[in-house]
Every structure is written in C-alpha cells, then in structure tokens.
Scaffold this motif. Structure first.
Motif, PDB file in Angstrom:
ATOM      1  N   MET A  53      29.768  36.551  27.451  1.00 26.85           N
ATOM      2  CA  MET A  53      28.433  37.116  27.269  1.00 26.85           C
ATOM      3  C   MET A  53      27.939  37.826  28.528  1.00 26.85           C
ATOM      4  N   GLU A  54      27.809  37.071  29.605  1.00 29.67           N
ATOM      5  CA  GLU A  54      27.317  37.663  30.845  1.00 29.67           C
ATOM      6  C   GLU A  54      27.634  36.775  32.035  1.00 29.67           C
ATOM      7  N   THR A  55      27.418  37.340  33.196  1.00 25.28           N
ATOM      8  CA  THR A  55      27.571  36.591  34.440  1.00 25.28           C
ATOM      9  C   THR A  55      26.216  36.586  35.125  1.00 25.28           C
ATOM     10  N   ARG A 120      40.381  23.296  34.633  1.00 32.87           N
ATOM     11  CA  ARG A 120      41.471  23.569  35.580  1.00 32.87           C
ATOM     12  C   ARG A 120      42.253  24.807  35.157  1.00 32.87           C
ATOM     13  N   LEU A 121      42.455  25.681  36.093  1.00 35.10           N
ATOM     14  CA  LEU A 121      43.243  26.899  35.939  1.00 35.10           C
ATOM     15  C   LEU A 121      42.654  27.925  34.974  1.00 35.10           C
ATOM     16  N   SER A 122      41.431  27.747  34.534  1.00 38.07           N
ATOM     17  CA  SER A 122      40.846  28.738  33.619  1.00 38.07           C
ATOM     18  C   SER A 122      40.699  30.099  34.308  1.00 38.07           C
ATOM     19  N   THR A 123      40.213  30.107  35.537  1.00 32.55           N
ATOM     20  CA  THR A 123      40.052  31.368  36.251  1.00 32.55           C
ATOM     21  C   THR A 123      41.407  31.992  36.541  1.00 32.55           C
ATOM     22  N   VAL A 124      42.408  31.162  36.850  1.00 31.17           N
ATOM     23  CA  VAL A 124      43.769  31.669  37.097  1.00 31.17           C
ATOM     24  C   VAL A 124      44.316  32.321  35.835  1.00 31.17           C
ATOM     25  N   ALA A 125      44.154  31.667  34.693  1.00 33.30           N
ATOM     26  CA  ALA A 125      44.657  32.206  33.422  1.00 33.30           C
ATOM     27  C   ALA A 125      43.975  33.526  33.086  1.00 33.30           C
ATOM     28  N   VAL A 126      42.669  33.588  33.267  1.00 31.75           N
ATOM     29  CA  VAL A 126      41.929  34.808  32.961  1.00 31.75           C
ATOM     30  C   VAL A 126      42.332  35.918  33.925  1.00 31.75           C
ATOM     31  N   THR A 127      42.449  35.602  35.199  1.00 29.53           N
ATOM     32  CA  THR A 127      42.842  36.604  36.187  1.00 29.53           C
ATOM     33  C   THR A 127      44.225  37.148  35.872  1.00 29.53           C
ATOM     34  N   ARG A 128      45.144  36.283  35.495  1.00 27.06           N
ATOM     35  CA  ARG A 128      46.497  36.711  35.130  1.00 27.06           C
ATOM     36  C   ARG A 128      46.451  37.660  33.927  1.00 27.06           C
ATOM     37  N   THR A 129      45.639  37.329  32.941  1.00 31.29           N
ATOM     38  CA  THR A 129      45.507  38.189  31.762  1.00 31.29           C
ATOM     39  C   THR A 129      44.939  39.553  32.151  1.00 31.29           C
ATOM     40  N   LEU A 130      43.948  39.545  33.019  1.00 36.67           N
ATOM     41  CA  LEU A 130      43.353  40.806  33.455  1.00 36.67           C
ATOM     42  C   LEU A 130      44.340  41.628  34.292  1.00 36.67           C
ATOM     43  N   LEU A 131      45.141  40.957  35.098  1.00 34.29           N
ATOM     44  CA  LEU A 131      46.171  41.662  35.873  1.00 34.29           C
ATOM     45  C   LEU A 131      47.221  42.263  34.946  1.00 34.29           C
ATOM     46  N   ASP A 132      47.621  41.499  33.930  1.00 35.23           N
ATOM     47  CA  ASP A 132      48.594  42.001  32.959  1.00 35.23           C
ATOM     48  C   ASP A 132      48.057  43.221  32.216  1.00 35.23           C
ATOM     49  N   ALA A 133      46.745  43.273  32.049  1.00 32.49           N
ATOM     50  CA  ALA A 133      46.101  44.405  31.385  1.00 32.49           C
ATOM     51  C   ALA A 133      45.823  45.543  32.361  1.00 32.49           C
ATOM     52  N   THR A 135      43.861  45.700  34.929  1.00 30.50           N
ATOM     53  CA  THR A 135      42.434  45.858  35.200  1.00 30.50           C
ATOM     54  C   THR A 135      42.218  46.005  36.703  1.00 30.50           C
ATOM     55  N   SER A 136      41.348  46.925  37.082  1.00 27.86           N
ATOM     56  CA  SER A 136      41.083  47.147  38.508  1.00 27.86           C
ATOM     57  C   SER A 136      40.433  45.914  39.126  1.00 27.86           C
ATOM     58  N   ARG A 137      40.566  45.796  40.439  1.00 28.36           N
ATOM     59  CA  ARG A 137      39.981  44.666  41.149  1.00 28.36           C
ATOM     60  C   ARG A 137      38.468  44.607  40.937  1.00 28.36           C
ATOM     61  N   ALA A 138      37.808  45.749  40.995  1.00 32.10           N
ATOM     62  CA  ALA A 138      36.354  45.782  40.813  1.00 32.10           C
ATOM     63  C   ALA A 138      35.978  45.291  39.417  1.00 32.10           C
ATOM     64  N   ARG A 139      36.708  45.721  38.411  1.00 32.85           N
ATOM     65  CA  ARG A 139      36.417  45.305  37.034  1.00 32.85           C
ATOM     66  C   ARG A 139      36.716  43.812  36.862  1.00 32.85           C
ATOM     67  N   ARG A 140      37.818  43.321  37.463  1.00 32.23           N
ATOM     68  CA  ARG A 140      38.140  41.885  37.393  1.00 32.23           C
ATOM     69  C   ARG A 140      37.013  41.067  37.978  1.00 32.23           C
ATOM     70  N   ASP A 141      36.533  41.467  39.147  1.00 31.85           N
ATOM     71  CA  ASP A 141      35.437  40.744  39.800  1.00 31.85           C
ATOM     72  C   ASP A 141      34.187  40.731  38.921  1.00 31.85           C
ATOM     73  N   GLU A 142      33.997  41.799  38.164  1.00 28.02           N
ATOM     74  CA  GLU A 142      32.817  41.929  37.315  1.00 28.02           C
ATOM     75  C   GLU A 142      32.891  41.015  36.082  1.00 28.02           C
ATOM     76  N   VAL A 143      34.086  40.782  35.531  1.00 32.86           N
ATOM     77  CA  VAL A 143      34.201  40.073  34.248  1.00 32.86           C
ATOM     78  C   VAL A 143      34.849  38.698  34.316  1.00 32.86           C
ATOM     79  N   VAL A 144      35.456  38.334  35.429  1.00 35.89           N
ATOM     80  CA  VAL A 144      36.264  37.111  35.467  1.00 35.89           C
ATOM     81  C   VAL A 144      35.458  35.846  35.155  1.00 35.89           C
ATOM     82  N   ASP A 145      34.224  35.759  35.610  1.00 38.02           N
ATOM     83  CA  ASP A 145      33.431  34.541  35.392  1.00 38.02           C
ATOM     84  C   ASP A 145      33.035  34.358  33.929  1.00 38.02           C
ATOM     85  N   LYS A 146      32.578  35.422  33.287  1.00 39.83           N
ATOM     86  CA  LYS A 146      32.224  35.295  31.871  1.00 39.83           C
ATOM     87  C   LYS A 146      33.469  35.128  31.007  1.00 39.83           C
TER      88      LYS A 146
END
Length: 182
Positions: A53-55, A120-133, A135-146
């Motif tokens: 939803m949002e951060t 545990r590891l939720s942020t790691v899993a999401v970051t890995r998915t975003l990297l596989d897609a 996604t730019s670092r700026a966009r990852r930082d923007e969406v990783v928490d939500k």
C-alpha cells in the motif's frame, strides 16, 4: 469510589484466533516496522491477496500512529499482522522488543487485535525479487518496505488459507449460502 479499569483486548492473539473472529469482507493490514519507515500492506476482503500500500516515513510515534489509524479507518481493517524480527536462531533481540513496545503503545490508540508474524528474511526475499526484475536502486529503496509488508501479510494469509490443526474451527471461506448442502 474506585474506578473500574477498562478491559483491554490481549496485546496479541494467534493468527487462528484473529481469522476466526473475522467475517467475509473484512480486511487485515500488514506492517513491516523499521527504524526509519513502516511498510504497509492491505489484504482484500476475501483474505486471499496482500497488496503493498504505502511506506510511512517515521517521525514521532503520535504522527506514525495517526497515519496508521487513518489507513485502518479508511479501509475497514479489523486486524493487524505485525512483522516480528526474530534473530536467525529464533530468539528475540532488541528489534523484537522494539516491535512489541510499538504494539503495546499502539494498542492504547487502536484496540484491534494484533498477531505477530515471523519476518525473517522478508526484506532479503523482496530485494532479491526486485533485483531479478532489474529494478533500479532508487526504485528498490522506494518500494522495498511496503513490498516486505506485503510479503509478511501474504505469508499470514497463506497460512489462513491452509487451515489450522483444529478441524472443529469454522471454515472462514465457506459461503453462508450453501443451500443446506452437506
């Protein structure tokens, strides 16, 4: 004359108890509580899908709580799934205690039931998915928490769908209009 204390709901309940108390159409909110941000996700009314939803950028507790209360009210939320940052060995550390403290303090403003979900590891899993897609670092930082909040909430929703050991509990997804068929 002594004043009666208001009876408060328990600070946290099991996911099973939380889901059994819900009616079709009610929603859960998932929270990924960080030191600088709070990732927020929302379930659909059928408790099938968690959507990021949002951060919320953390400020002071009162402002953070007001932002969450606004989301809860606008979306007919009836329960909270709060990510619990256990250590890798399953023990609780300082971040876990901070999460429990937040839940306890938030309870003063919002009486909704809270269940803790292992994050545990939720942020790691999401970051890995975003990297596989790619996604730019700026966009990852923007969406990783939500996205992490959505990952946490989806884990809880999947557990609800899977069912619980106690077969005597009512099936949440059973429609009321089954025309008396068994």
């Amino acid at each position: 004359m002594a004043r009666k204390k208001k009876k408060k709901p328990p600070m946290d309940v099991s996911l099973q108890v939380l889901s059994e108390g819900m009616k079709y159409g009610q929603r859960l909110i998932g929270l990924d509580l960080g030191t600088k941000t709070i990732g927020v996700a929302l379930s659909d009314g059928g408790l099938m899908i968690a959507s990021p939803m949002e951060t919320i950028r953390r400020k002071k507790f009162t402002q953070d709580a007001e932002a969450l209360l606004d989301i809860i009210e606008k979306n007919s939320v009836t329960g909270i799934v709060l990510g619990m940052p256990y250590n890798m060995d399953g023990s609780e550390g300082p971040r876990s205690q901070a999460t429990r403290d937040f839940a306890l303090t938030f309870r003063e403003k919002c009486p909704l039931p809270v269940t803790f979900w292992d994050e545990r590891l939720s942020t790691v899993a999401v970051t890995r998915t975003l990297l596989d897609a790619d996604t730019s670092r700026a966009r990852r930082d923007e969406v990783v928490d939500k996205m992490a909040a959505s990952y946490i909430l989806q884990g809880a929703l999947d557990r609800i769908k899977q069912g619980f050991e106690d077969e005597s509990s009512p099936d949440f997804f059973e429609q009321e209009s089954n025309d008396g068929e068994s």
